[in-house]
Design a protein around this motif. Structure first.
Motif, PDB file in Angstrom:
ATOM      1  N   LEU A   1       0.831  -1.261   0.021  1.00  8.54           N
ATOM      2  CA  LEU A   1       0.064  -0.033  -0.159  1.00  8.54           C
ATOM      3  C   LEU A   1       0.877   1.299  -0.004  1.00  8.54           C
ATOM      4  O   LEU A   1       0.585   2.324  -0.565  1.00  8.54           O
ATOM      5  CB  LEU A   1      -1.028   0.056   1.079  1.00  8.54           C
ATOM      6  N   ILE A   2       1.818   1.158   0.709  1.00  9.52           N
ATOM      7  CA  ILE A   2       2.830   2.138   1.001  1.00  9.52           C
ATOM      8  C   ILE A   2       3.444   2.723  -0.426  1.00  9.52           C
ATOM      9  O   ILE A   2       3.699   3.879  -0.868  1.00  9.52           O
ATOM     10  CB  ILE A   2       4.042   2.232   1.999  1.00  9.52           C
ATOM     11  N   LEU A   3       3.922   1.632  -1.246  1.00  4.58           N
ATOM     12  CA  LEU A   3       4.376   1.724  -2.779  1.00  4.58           C
ATOM     13  C   LEU A   3       3.384   2.494  -3.562  1.00  4.58           C
ATOM     14  O   LEU A   3       3.868   3.423  -4.221  1.00  4.58           O
ATOM     15  CB  LEU A   3       4.696   0.472  -3.101  1.00  4.58           C
ATOM     16  N   ILE A   4       2.205   2.124  -3.487  1.00  6.94           N
ATOM     17  CA  ILE A   4       1.129   2.713  -4.241  1.00  6.94           C
ATOM     18  C   ILE A   4       1.048   3.962  -3.897  1.00  6.94           C
ATOM     19  O   ILE A   4       1.000   4.933  -4.796  1.00  6.94           O
ATOM     20  CB  ILE A   4      -0.244   1.761  -4.231  1.00  6.94           C
ATOM     21  N   LEU A   5       0.964   4.298  -2.478  1.00  5.81           N
ATOM     22  CA  LEU A   5       0.922   5.505  -2.178  1.00  5.81           C
ATOM     23  C   LEU A   5       2.061   6.694  -2.576  1.00  5.81           C
ATOM     24  O   LEU A   5       1.819   7.735  -3.238  1.00  5.81           O
ATOM     25  CB  LEU A   5       0.642   5.918  -0.823  1.00  5.81           C
ATOM     26  N   LEU A   6       3.222   6.197  -2.366  1.00  6.88           N
ATOM     27  CA  LEU A   6       4.429   6.779  -3.013  1.00  6.88           C
ATOM     28  C   LEU A   6       4.288   6.974  -4.417  1.00  6.88           C
ATOM     29  O   LEU A   6       4.708   8.443  -4.685  1.00  6.88           O
ATOM     30  CB  LEU A   6       5.799   5.984  -2.772  1.00  6.88           C
ATOM     31  N   ILE A   7       3.901   6.410  -5.254  1.00  3.10           N
ATOM     32  CA  ILE A   7       3.680   6.589  -6.631  1.00  3.10           C
ATOM     33  C   ILE A   7       2.683   7.775  -6.866  1.00  3.10           C
ATOM     34  O   ILE A   7       2.799   8.571  -7.687  1.00  3.10           O
ATOM     35  CB  ILE A   7       3.320   5.258  -7.512  1.00  3.10           C
ATOM     36  N   VAL A   8       1.764   7.682  -6.206  1.00  5.61           N
ATOM     37  CA  VAL A   8       0.657   8.429  -6.229  1.00  5.61           C
ATOM     38  C   VAL A   8       1.090  10.093  -5.788  1.00  5.61           C
ATOM     39  O   VAL A   8       0.940  10.947  -6.473  1.00  5.61           O
ATOM     40  CB  VAL A   8      -0.768   8.182  -5.593  1.00  5.61           C
ATOM     41  N   CYS A   9       1.946  10.108  -4.744  1.00 10.20           N
ATOM     42  CA  CYS A   9       2.260  11.270  -4.119  1.00 10.20           C
ATOM     43  C   CYS A   9       3.218  11.899  -5.331  1.00 10.20           C
ATOM     44  O   CYS A   9       3.664  13.005  -5.544  1.00 10.20           O
ATOM     45  CB  CYS A   9       2.859  11.027  -2.749  1.00 10.20           C
ATOM     46  N   PHE A  10       4.342  10.829  -5.735  1.00  7.75           N
ATOM     47  CA  PHE A  10       5.263  11.361  -6.841  1.00  7.75           C
ATOM     48  C   PHE A  10       4.950  11.992  -7.801  1.00  7.75           C
ATOM     49  O   PHE A  10       5.240  13.120  -8.340  1.00  7.75           O
ATOM     50  CB  PHE A  10       6.167  10.201  -7.178  1.00  7.75           C
TER      51      PHE A  10
ATOM     52  N   PRO B   1      15.251   2.407   7.370  1.00  9.20           N
ATOM     53  CA  PRO B   1      14.084   2.844   7.659  1.00  9.20           C
ATOM     54  C   PRO B   1      12.948   2.113   7.190  1.00  9.20           C
ATOM     55  O   PRO B   1      12.987   1.071   6.153  1.00  9.20           O
ATOM     56  CB  PRO B   1      13.655   4.198   6.729  1.00  9.20           C
ATOM     57  N   SER B   2      11.921   1.890   8.163  1.00  9.11           N
ATOM     58  CA  SER B   2      10.844   1.093   8.181  1.00  9.11           C
ATOM     59  C   SER B   2       9.766   1.611   7.024  1.00  9.11           C
ATOM     60  O   SER B   2      10.060   2.621   6.518  1.00  9.11           O
ATOM     61  CB  SER B   2       9.932   0.669   9.380  1.00  9.11           C
ATOM     62  N   PRO B   3       9.061   0.827   6.561  1.00 11.40           N
ATOM     63  CA  PRO B   3       8.071   1.366   5.393  1.00 11.40           C
ATOM     64  C   PRO B   3       7.162   2.490   6.081  1.00 11.40           C
ATOM     65  O   PRO B   3       6.944   3.399   5.172  1.00 11.40           O
ATOM     66  CB  PRO B   3       7.106   0.259   5.019  1.00 11.40           C
ATOM     67  N   VAL B   4       7.001   2.672   7.352  1.00  9.50           N
ATOM     68  CA  VAL B   4       6.103   3.654   8.075  1.00  9.50           C
ATOM     69  C   VAL B   4       7.150   5.165   8.051  1.00  9.50           C
ATOM     70  O   VAL B   4       6.810   6.179   7.696  1.00  9.50           O
ATOM     71  CB  VAL B   4       6.083   3.442   9.162  1.00  9.50           C
ATOM     72  N   ASN B   5       8.594   4.484   8.262  1.00 10.11           N
ATOM     73  CA  ASN B   5       9.472   5.775   8.223  1.00 10.11           C
ATOM     74  C   ASN B   5       9.613   6.590   6.966  1.00 10.11           C
ATOM     75  O   ASN B   5       9.918   7.610   6.764  1.00 10.11           O
ATOM     76  CB  ASN B   5      10.875   5.424   8.732  1.00 10.11           C
ATOM     77  N   ALA B   6       9.687   5.544   5.791  1.00 15.09           N
ATOM     78  CA  ALA B   6       9.804   6.013   4.596  1.00 15.09           C
ATOM     79  C   ALA B   6       8.500   6.937   4.164  1.00 15.09           C
ATOM     80  O   ALA B   6       8.691   8.005   3.451  1.00 15.09           O
ATOM     81  CB  ALA B   6       9.850   4.968   3.441  1.00 15.09           C
ATOM     82  N   MET B   7       7.378   6.539   4.697  1.00 20.37           N
ATOM     83  CA  MET B   7       6.124   7.378   4.380  1.00 20.37           C
ATOM     84  C   MET B   7       6.353   8.713   5.027  1.00 20.37           C
ATOM     85  O   MET B   7       5.923   9.557   4.625  1.00 20.37           O
ATOM     86  CB  MET B   7       4.818   6.505   4.889  1.00 20.37           C
ATOM     87  N   ASN B   8       6.739   8.638   6.543  1.00 17.90           N
ATOM     88  CA  ASN B   8       6.970   9.867   7.106  1.00 17.90           C
ATOM     89  C   ASN B   8       7.782  10.691   6.620  1.00 17.90           C
ATOM     90  O   ASN B   8       7.576  12.030   6.499  1.00 17.90           O
ATOM     91  CB  ASN B   8       7.320   9.710   8.537  1.00 17.90           C
ATOM     92  N   SER B   9       9.075  10.484   6.039  1.00 17.56           N
ATOM     93  CA  SER B   9       9.975  11.151   5.450  1.00 17.56           C
ATOM     94  C   SER B   9       9.733  11.625   4.128  1.00 17.56           C
ATOM     95  O   SER B   9      10.426  12.480   3.616  1.00 17.56           O
ATOM     96  CB  SER B   9      11.209  10.389   5.473  1.00 17.56           C
ATOM     97  N   PHE B  10       8.786  11.121   3.273  1.00 20.63           N
ATOM     98  CA  PHE B  10       8.430  11.293   2.027  1.00 20.63           C
ATOM     99  C   PHE B  10       7.370  12.725   2.040  1.00 20.63           C
ATOM    100  O   PHE B  10       6.613  12.806   2.653  1.00 20.63           O
ATOM    101  CB  PHE B  10       7.687  10.307   1.217  1.00 20.63           C
ATOM    102  N   VAL B  11       7.803  13.753   1.107  1.00 21.34           N
ATOM    103  CA  VAL B  11       7.122  14.920   1.201  1.00 21.34           C
ATOM    104  C   VAL B  11       6.771  15.116  -0.232  1.00 21.34           C
ATOM    105  O   VAL B  11       7.690  15.123  -1.216  1.00 21.34           O
ATOM    106  CB  VAL B  11       8.064  16.287   1.654  1.00 21.34           C
TER     107      VAL B  11
END
Length: 1184
Positions: A1060-1069, A1174-1184
């Motif tokens: 799910l985080i990977l999908i969200l990362l793509i959408v955010c990007f 970093p955990s997946p949660v950390n990656a999500m927190n650090s991504f802007v």
């Protein structure tokens, strides 16, 4: 004896008609004037004949030329192939009347090949026979190509190729060129070129060389026909790689070759090479240089051409083909042969009986030609003997000739490359002298030019001649005159005294003849006024002038030319006497115009260029012809002529004057007049030497000044003005300095300018004291009381009288320092940086001068917080005028000050008042020197700081506020901590793991809070993946959760979360790349934390807070330095980073109002964060 025939002159002007020269001496070509002398015989002479190698067009009639002259007129006969050609037996052949030219009619019947052969013409009369060259008749031929079957040529890219032409042999040889089926010439280059043999050479082929229509054409110019070879098809196959190679010669082959060429032909040497890359060709000559003026290169320097070759051009020529991989050379040995050519051709001889003569026939060639003689067309060995002649190789010697010795001799010089044939006759005549020039000719000659007086004569033996001037003149001598062999008298430089009658007398043993001629000397024609170069604007007018002076007895005509041609037949051009006028000028009139003055004897010319330019809107030309009239004592009238307006009307004239008596070289403005006016009445001043100039003005600008007018001097008078800027100011306590602005020389109105200076005390009953001084600007009165008012006046005078009564001004004698200090000085402290000072003014009499004001000296003597005495520089504030109080701004809070007050006049300061002491209260402190965060752990951060550099009082405490920032940049609750003033570090515990915090830190005194400093930091990551509780208002610690990282269901859940985080990362990007915004900034912009705003000093209200650094993007992924240290000037408020220019606001409870948004990308924190993966949660927190 030798017979000499002299020329006949048929002209009346030396420079108009050329002389007709007749043979005058041995070894020159002789022409007997048959039309002038009756009963004079001459052997035949061939005057025209067809070329030796005569190629004819088989479709046209054949014409073989043979023309000759002689007296009596000669008869003609022909031989063909060495035997007599009987033209009467062939109906297709006829001879033209009074000519030997044959015409063979083959256009209707007959064939040209029937009449091929060698033809020779003979012209004969009673004095001998002349023969023509052997004329070889051949019809031209343009045969077809032989049929051949041509296969397609297949070749690899980069290889060399030669396409053969091999044209059919024609007469004359054809011109070869290559074209396609569309009759378009094939492009040639250094890579592809045609050789001298007609073949087409490719140094290397390219794919674009593929085509099916390489066609060689042969053009036969004589018959105007073109023959075509079968098209050649070429297919070039491309290859991925091909091998480069050094040059190799395609033509000629081998390393050496030989070439022969005939003298005076064009030597053409050729070298064509193949190779990859394409070779270039250079040429040199061994043991010599190529002749610069006769050498040229063609066919992309592959062909060397040398024009007019001679035996000296024989030698070895080397061509070099070169490319980056190497070179190849070829040497061509050149031998220059030569068909026979004349050194001395035999010349006709006219001899008198008993005279001697010589015929010389000398020729050269390679090989050396053989010389043979014929007489009247018969080899001399077979001709009848003549005792008067003797043959000596290339020379025939004649002695004691008689009339029977007359004959035509032929000289033949031949070798293997050709022959030369020349006819020369020997004509034996006996004739008395005859003058062929008309009698009583009148010659007119221009002064200083040569005069040529003709006396053409004929006789055998050769007559002698003499010239006489006047009826009883003596023989003219060669020291002044030049006598030409043809009888002409030349006067090298004719002068006026050269005019007169001249007599020519000729004699031989058979008689005498004479003739008179008359010479007139004329003045030369001269142009005394030349036309001048003109630049005229389109649509304007121009006039060229050309004045001519000529001899009055001659008629002169004046003609105008345009570019050496006639003037256009245009009404805009007109000629008025010696002027050419052109109206309404256009661009076509831009040309050179020439006036030509000519008489019957001479011609002279002069030219000028007219340049037509576009209309120029420019400043006017300066006025000219200034004139002064109505000369009065105080006025004069000035008039002028305006210059060219340059297409912009003149609006004003500016009149300036120079006073050369008082200010030479300096021009002053006098007056302005309208542009329509060309006169002005000028008012003048006395005793001025005036000169004037005028400047024209239009919309573009000012003209240059005009030329200066004549001088005008006005009479002297008494001054009309007095000095200005009169002042009375003492420089010492006991004097009065009177100064003034002197009059200018222009205002003096006469000689002997002086000034009458007068003064007295204002408040006394004294009389005026006066003194007359020279033309100066200052007078000092000594012995005056201190600072007393005086009445002062200064009057001008000169040798004529005084100026009007001057204006009286009030001055003062000199000042002294004040005597009394201000009293009753006291200080009222307004706030920590401002104090108000009051004092009592000093008595006016004690000031002893002009009161300038009061001056306060103040300084800080000790710091109340540190209690250590240190002296500082004194500060000064001056209050102008009679003030009794003043404000002291910019004081330092919590400080000890002293001050005193002094009165000031124009001389200086008075004594100081008694020193007064005052203290400033506490103020708010400056920001702490730095704040740095060290030793981050899972749930704690350590803060370190230094106190403010300017506490401005006694520090009471520090305030620390902080709040978390989540992954979407939303701010959490605000925590407020009070810290004792003596602390410089603090450990914050029970913080959330892997969470970013923002800190706000400032110091306090009893006066209030100081400026804040901000910082951000992140706690480290929990390796077990357990979420500690967030920091609460009660600061309670949450208990740790059980380690579930090893549970199977948890591992599956984490995999789903990671996906799910990977999908969200793509959408955010994707949203980030499209410039999407987050909804936080607007609400952050609308509010700010009131507790962290700096307070205004005057009313205690909160001021706006801004930090310019907040708008600067981070360069290294972290908004803080590696040591987590932030100084006040480098502080970084990350709240602004998250917004678009202003801080967020907080409610009174510290909660953040609204959501966070911004365009800027928030970078992940670096530096002191955990180094764990970093955990997946950390990656999500650090991504802007």
């Amino acid at each position: 004896m030798r017979l000499k025939i002299m020329p006949l002159k048929k002209s009346f002007s030396v420079h108009r008609v050329p002389l007709i020269l007749f043979l005058c001496q041995l070894m020159s070509a002789l022409e007997v004037p048959l039309d002038q002398l009756e009963n004079l015989v001459q052997p035949p002479t061939i005057t025209r004949q067809s070329p030796k190698d005569y190629i004819i067009d088989p479709r046209e009639n054949i014409e073989i030329q043979c023309e000759a002259k002689g007296k009596p007129p000669p008869s003609f006969s022909w031989t063909r192939n060495g035997t007599h050609f009987d033209i009467d037996k062939d109906p297709l052949v006829k001879m033209l009347p009074n000519s030997g030219t044959l015409v063979i009619s083959i256009t209707i019947e007959g064939k040209a090949e029937t009449y091929e052969g060698v033809y020779q013409c003979t012209a004969r009369n009673e004095r001998g026979a002349a023969i023509s060259n052997n004329i070889i008749i051949r019809p031209s031929r343009s045969p077809l190509w032989t049929k051949e079957k041509l296969e397609q040529i297949t070749i690899l890219k980069g290889q060399s190729l030669v396409l053969p032409c091999r044209p059919p042999l024609g007469l004359p040889p054809p011109i070869i060129f290559w074209m396609d089926n569309s009759f378009q010439r094939l492009p040639q280059s250094e890579r592809v070129s045609q050789g001298l043999n007609g073949d087409l050479y490719f140094s290397n082929v390219l794919p674009e060389d593929t085509r099916e229509d390489y066609v060689c054409y042969a053009r036969f110019n004589h018959t105007q026909t073109i023959q075509q070879k079968q098209p050649i098809s070429v297919k070039v196959h491309s290859t991925k790689s091909y091998i480069e190679r050094p040059p190799k010669l395609l033509s000629p082959e081998g390393r050496t070759s030989h070439k022969e060429e005939l003298r005076e032909n064009v030597l053409s040497l050729e070298c064509i090479a193949e190779g990859l890359p394409t070779p270039s060709i250079t040429w040199t000559k061994e043991d010599g240089e190529l002749p610069i003026n006769r050498t040229s290169y063609t066919n992309f320097r592959k062909t060397l051409n040398i024009n007019l070759v001679s035996e000296a051009d024989s030698g070895k020529y080397k061509c070099t083909a070169r490319n980056p991989l190497g070179f190849v050379e070829h040497t061509i040995s050149v031998t220059v042969k030569a068909a026979p050519y004349w050194i001395t051709a035999p010349k006709n001889l006219v001899l008198s009986p008993g005279e001697d003569g010589t015929l010389i026939c000398r020729a050269n060639g390679n090989p050396k030609p053989k010389i043979s003689w014929l007489t009247n067309g018969v080899p001399i060995e077979m001709a009848p003997d003549d005792p008067s002649r003797k043959i000596d190789g290339d020379t025939i010697l004649f002695s004691d000739v008689q009339e029977s010795s007359s004959a035509v001799y032929q000289c033949n010089a031949s070798n293997e490359y050709g022959y030369l044939l020349a006819n020369a006759f020997v004509n034996v005549l006996a004739e008395p002298p005859r003058i062929l020039t008309d009698a009583n000719l009148h010659y007119q000659v221009i002064t200083d030019r040569p005069a040529m007086l003709d006396c053409a004569f004929f006789g055998s033996p050769i007559p002698t001649f003499k010239w006489f001037k006047g009826t009883k003149g003596s023989v003219l001598q060669e020291n002044t005159y030049i006598f030409h062999d043809n009888g002409t008298l030349e006067i090298p430089v004719a002068q006026k005294d050269s005019a007169g009658t001249y007599t020519c007398v000729v004699r031989n043993k058979l008689g005498m003849a004479k003739n008179d001629v008359h010479l007139e000397i004329k003045d030369p024609t001269r142009i005394i006024k030349h036309p001048e170069y003109k630049v005229v604007q389109r649509g304007g007018k121009v006039s060229f002038e050309c004045k001519v002076k000529h001899d009055p007895t001659l008629i002169a005509t004046l003609t105008w030319l345009k570019d050496n041609g006639e003037l256009p037949n245009d009404g805009r051009f007109s000629i008025d006497n010696d002027h050419l006028v052109i109206m309404n000028i256009s661009d076509e009139d831009d040309a050179t115009y020439t006036c030509v003055a000519n008489t019957s004897l001479d011609i002279v010319s002069a030219s000028a260029v007219l340049r037509v330019v576009a209309p120029v809107y420019d400043r006017p030309n300066p006025p000219f012809d200034l004139e002064l009239t109505s000369l009065l004592e105080r006025s004069v009238q000035l008039s002028w002529i305006p210059g060219d307006e340059n297409n912009s009307p003149i609006t004003d004239f500016i009149i300036e004057y120079e006073d050369s008596l008082h200010e030479p070289g300096i021009w002053h403005h006098h007056s302005d007049v309208p542009g329509t006016q060309t006169t002005a009445e000028l008012k003048l001043s006395p005793y001025v030497k005036y000169s004037f100039r005028v400047i024209a003005v239009n919309s573009i600008g000012r003209s240059l000044p005009s030329e200066v007018s004549e001088y005008y001097m006005t009479k002297a008078a008494e001054p009309e003005e007095n000095p200005t800027a009169v002042e009375g100011i003492g420089s010492e306590p006991d004097n009065l300095v009177i100064t003034w602005q002197p009059l200018k020389g222009f205002d003096s109105n006469g000689p002997g300018l002086q000034y009458k200076v007068s003064w007295r005390q204002k408040d006394g009953d004294d009389e005026w004291t006066s003194v007359v001084v020279a033309n100066v600007s200052k007078y000092i009165v000594s012995g005056t009381p201190t600072f007393v008012p005086y009445l002062v006046k200064v009057q001008a005078l000169n040798d004529v009288g005084f100026a009007p009564e001057p204006v009286i001004i009030i001055g003062h004698s000199g000042e002294d320092l004040p005597m009394v200090a201000p009293s009753n000085v006291h200080v009222n402290v307004v706030n920590s940086t401002l104090a108000e000072v009051h004092w009592e003014p000093v008595p006016p009499k004690s000031i002893r001068g002009h009161l300038k004001g009061y001056r306060i000296y103040y300084w800080k003597v000790k710091n109340s917080s540190k209690r250590n005495k240190r002296h500082v520089e004194k500060k000064i504030l001056t209050f102008n005028g009679n003030k009794t109080h003043g404000m002291l701004p910019g004081l330092e809070p919590f400080s000890h000050y002293m001050l005193n007050v002094r009165v000031v006049n124009g001389k200086g300061e008075g004594p100081a008042s008694v020193d007064r002491v005052f203290n400033t209260p506490e103020g708010v402190p400056s920001a702490p020197l730095f704040l740095k965060i060290v030793n981050p752990t899972l749930d704690s951060l350590t803060l370190e700081w230094d106190p403010p550099s300017h506490p401005n009082g006694i520090l009471t405490a520090y305030t620390l506020k902080f709040q978390p920032i989540n992954s979407t940049h939303e701010l959490g609750p605000l925590v407020d901590i009070k810290i004792p003033a003596n602390m410089t570090s603090l450990i914050l515990r029970n913080l959330s793991y892997n969470t970013r915090y923002k800190f706000y830190f400032y110091a306090q005194t009893s006066a209030g809070s100081g400026s804040q400093i901000t910082e951000e930091a992140v706690t480290t990551v929990d390796e077990a993946g357990v979420h500690p509780p967030a920091v609460g208002a009660d600061k309670a610690m949450a208990s740790r959760q059980v380690d579930i990282a090893t549970q199977g269901w948890f591992i599956g859940l984490m995999c789903a979360v990671a996906l799910l985080i990977l999908i969200l990362l793509i959408v955010c990007f994707i949203r980030r790349n499209k410039g999407g915004k987050y909804p936080v900034k607007e609400k952050e912009d609308a509010h700010a934390d009131p507790e962290i705003q700096p307070m205004k000093e005057d009313d205690g209200t909160f001021g706006e807070y801004s930090d310019a650094e907040d708008h600067k993007p981070s360069k290294k992924g972290s908004r803080t330095p590696s040591d987590r240290t932030v100084k006040k000037e480098d502080s970084d408020d990350s709240l602004v980073d998250y917004g678009e220019g202003v801080n967020g606001q907080f409610n009174e409870d510290g909660s953040f109002i609204g959501q966070y948004s911004g365009k800027k990308e928030k970078e992940p924190a670096e530096g002191n964060e955990s180094s764990e993966a970093p955990s997946p949660v950390n990656a999500m927190n650090s991504f802007v």
